[in-house]
Enzyme design. Structure first.
Site, mmCIF file in Angstrom:
data_model
loop_
_atom_site.group_PDB
_atom_site.id
_atom_site.type_symbol
_atom_site.label_atom_id
_atom_site.label_comp_id
_atom_site.label_asym_id
_atom_site.label_seq_id
_atom_site.Cartn_x
_atom_site.Cartn_y
_atom_site.Cartn_z
ATOM 1 N N CYS A 76 35.573 48.351 39.449
ATOM 2 C CA CYS A 76 36.774 48.037 40.208
ATOM 3 C C CYS A 76 37.218 46.653 40.585
ATOM 4 O O CYS A 76 36.013 45.912 41.029
ATOM 5 C CB CYS A 76 36.759 49.061 41.477
ATOM 6 S SG CYS A 76 36.254 48.427 42.974
ATOM 7 N N GLU A 77 38.572 46.237 40.358
ATOM 8 C CA GLU A 77 38.488 44.726 40.902
ATOM 9 C C GLU A 77 38.708 44.377 42.463
ATOM 10 O O GLU A 77 38.359 43.299 42.814
ATOM 11 C CB GLU A 77 39.830 44.207 40.286
ATOM 12 C CG GLU A 77 41.319 45.089 40.881
ATOM 13 C CD GLU A 77 42.394 44.223 40.205
ATOM 14 O OE1 GLU A 77 42.337 43.775 39.248
ATOM 15 O OE2 GLU A 77 43.638 44.323 40.858
ATOM 16 N N HIS A 78 38.495 45.608 43.139
ATOM 17 C CA HIS A 78 38.614 45.452 44.729
ATOM 18 C C HIS A 78 36.980 45.023 45.322
ATOM 19 O O HIS A 78 36.803 44.383 46.006
ATOM 20 C CB HIS A 78 39.098 46.534 45.320
ATOM 21 C CG HIS A 78 40.698 46.745 45.053
ATOM 22 N ND1 HIS A 78 41.277 48.043 44.680
ATOM 23 C CD2 HIS A 78 41.611 45.860 44.865
ATOM 24 C CE1 HIS A 78 42.300 47.894 44.211
ATOM 25 N NE2 HIS A 78 42.606 46.643 44.093
ATOM 26 N N HIS A 79 36.221 45.895 44.401
ATOM 27 C CA HIS A 79 34.815 45.723 45.048
ATOM 28 C C HIS A 79 33.560 45.396 44.180
ATOM 29 O O HIS A 79 32.545 45.073 44.297
ATOM 30 C CB HIS A 79 34.419 47.044 45.447
ATOM 31 C CG HIS A 79 35.243 47.557 46.688
ATOM 32 N ND1 HIS A 79 36.270 48.550 46.253
ATOM 33 C CD2 HIS A 79 35.315 47.562 48.215
ATOM 34 C CE1 HIS A 79 37.055 48.747 47.415
ATOM 35 N NE2 HIS A 79 36.250 48.212 48.315
ATOM 36 N N GLN A 117 42.130 51.440 37.798
ATOM 37 C CA GLN A 117 42.222 52.593 36.994
ATOM 38 C C GLN A 117 43.600 52.759 36.229
ATOM 39 O O GLN A 117 43.822 53.070 35.179
ATOM 40 C CB GLN A 117 41.710 53.902 37.601
ATOM 41 C CG GLN A 117 41.682 54.990 36.598
ATOM 42 C CD GLN A 117 40.941 56.326 37.313
ATOM 43 O OE1 GLN A 117 40.360 56.128 38.113
ATOM 44 N NE2 GLN A 117 41.433 57.416 36.780
ATOM 45 N N HIS A 145 34.545 56.577 41.280
ATOM 46 C CA HIS A 145 34.475 55.157 41.755
ATOM 47 C C HIS A 145 33.530 55.061 42.652
ATOM 48 O O HIS A 145 33.195 55.600 43.661
ATOM 49 C CB HIS A 145 35.969 54.873 42.564
ATOM 50 C CG HIS A 145 36.869 54.503 41.412
ATOM 51 N ND1 HIS A 145 37.813 53.499 41.244
ATOM 52 C CD2 HIS A 145 37.728 55.538 40.564
ATOM 53 C CE1 HIS A 145 38.723 53.628 40.154
ATOM 54 N NE2 HIS A 145 38.415 54.714 39.826
ATOM 55 N N CYS A 147 32.834 52.547 44.555
ATOM 56 C CA CYS A 147 33.156 52.019 45.971
ATOM 57 C C CYS A 147 33.624 53.168 46.611
ATOM 58 O O CYS A 147 33.628 53.084 48.052
ATOM 59 C CB CYS A 147 34.472 51.153 45.713
ATOM 60 S SG CYS A 147 35.962 51.538 44.814
HETATM 61 ZN ZN ZN Z 1 36.781 49.710 44.667
#
Ligand code: ZN
Length: 185
Positions: A76-79, A117, A145, A147
């Site tokens: 995931c690009e956020h975490h 996703q 996920h 995260c």
């Molecule tokens: Zn994430």
């Protein structure tokens, strides 16, 4: 990707989180992490045309072709934490079909990079549609996920489902229902 640089940055990260990068268990960790990141982000350096590499064949088939439960592993690009699950791809061919193993390679091409996703799902659908000029395409991904499960809200068993439908799968409700039924939805 400059692996030596990634190894150096990993060593700095180890120190910053309170570790001693010179203790025995961590001595080779920066190099291992650099190797791992090279693989997990190899999608940035792979070329979709090379991935498909001529595995598109002429066919009279105009029925729905479905491949279920293709494994997906992405970040995931956020975490920058993993998300993983399975992908189902269906399409209706016009004059061309694509080798089944290539569907899995298309999934890898787009999943081996930082992703969300939703975008991963639509990129796969678009690539399949373009590669065989399909009449319609549907893609469903169900994934967990890390995260979500390892940190933050700590929801151990939650999963997320995304879908992308193009062409006749979008325009024709009966085609979409056939896809969802074959996909086991
Ligand atoms: Zn994430």
């Amino acid at each position: 990707m400059d692996q030596e640089k990634v190894a150096r940055l990993t060593r700095e990260l180890l120190m910053e989180i309170g570790e001693n990068p010179d203790r025995e268990g961590l001595l080779k960790t920066p190099e291992r992490v650099a190797d791992s990141w090279a693989f997990l982000t190899s999608g940035y350096r792979s070329d979709l045309k090379t991935v498909i590499n001529g595995a598109v064949f002429e066919s009279e088939a105009n029925n729905m072709i479905l491949c279920r439960n293709i494994e997906v592993h992405s970040l995931c690009e956020h975490h920058m934490l993993p998300f993983f699950g399975s992908c189902t791809i269906g399409y209706i061919a016009r004059h061309k079909v694509i080798g089944l193993s290539k569907l899995a390679r298309i999934v890898d091409h787009f999943s081996r990079r930082l992703q969300i996703q939703e975008r991963l799902t639509s990129q796969i659908a678009r690539a399949v549609k373009d590669s065989v000029d399909a009449e319609g395409v549907g893609v469903i991904i169900e994934a967990r996920h890390m995260c979500m499960t390892m940190r933050g809200v700590g929801k151990q068993h939650s999963s997320m489902t995304t879908s992308s439908v193009l062409g006749s799968f979008h325009a024709d409700p009966s085609t979409r229902i056939e896809f969802l039924t074959l996909a086991g939805r």
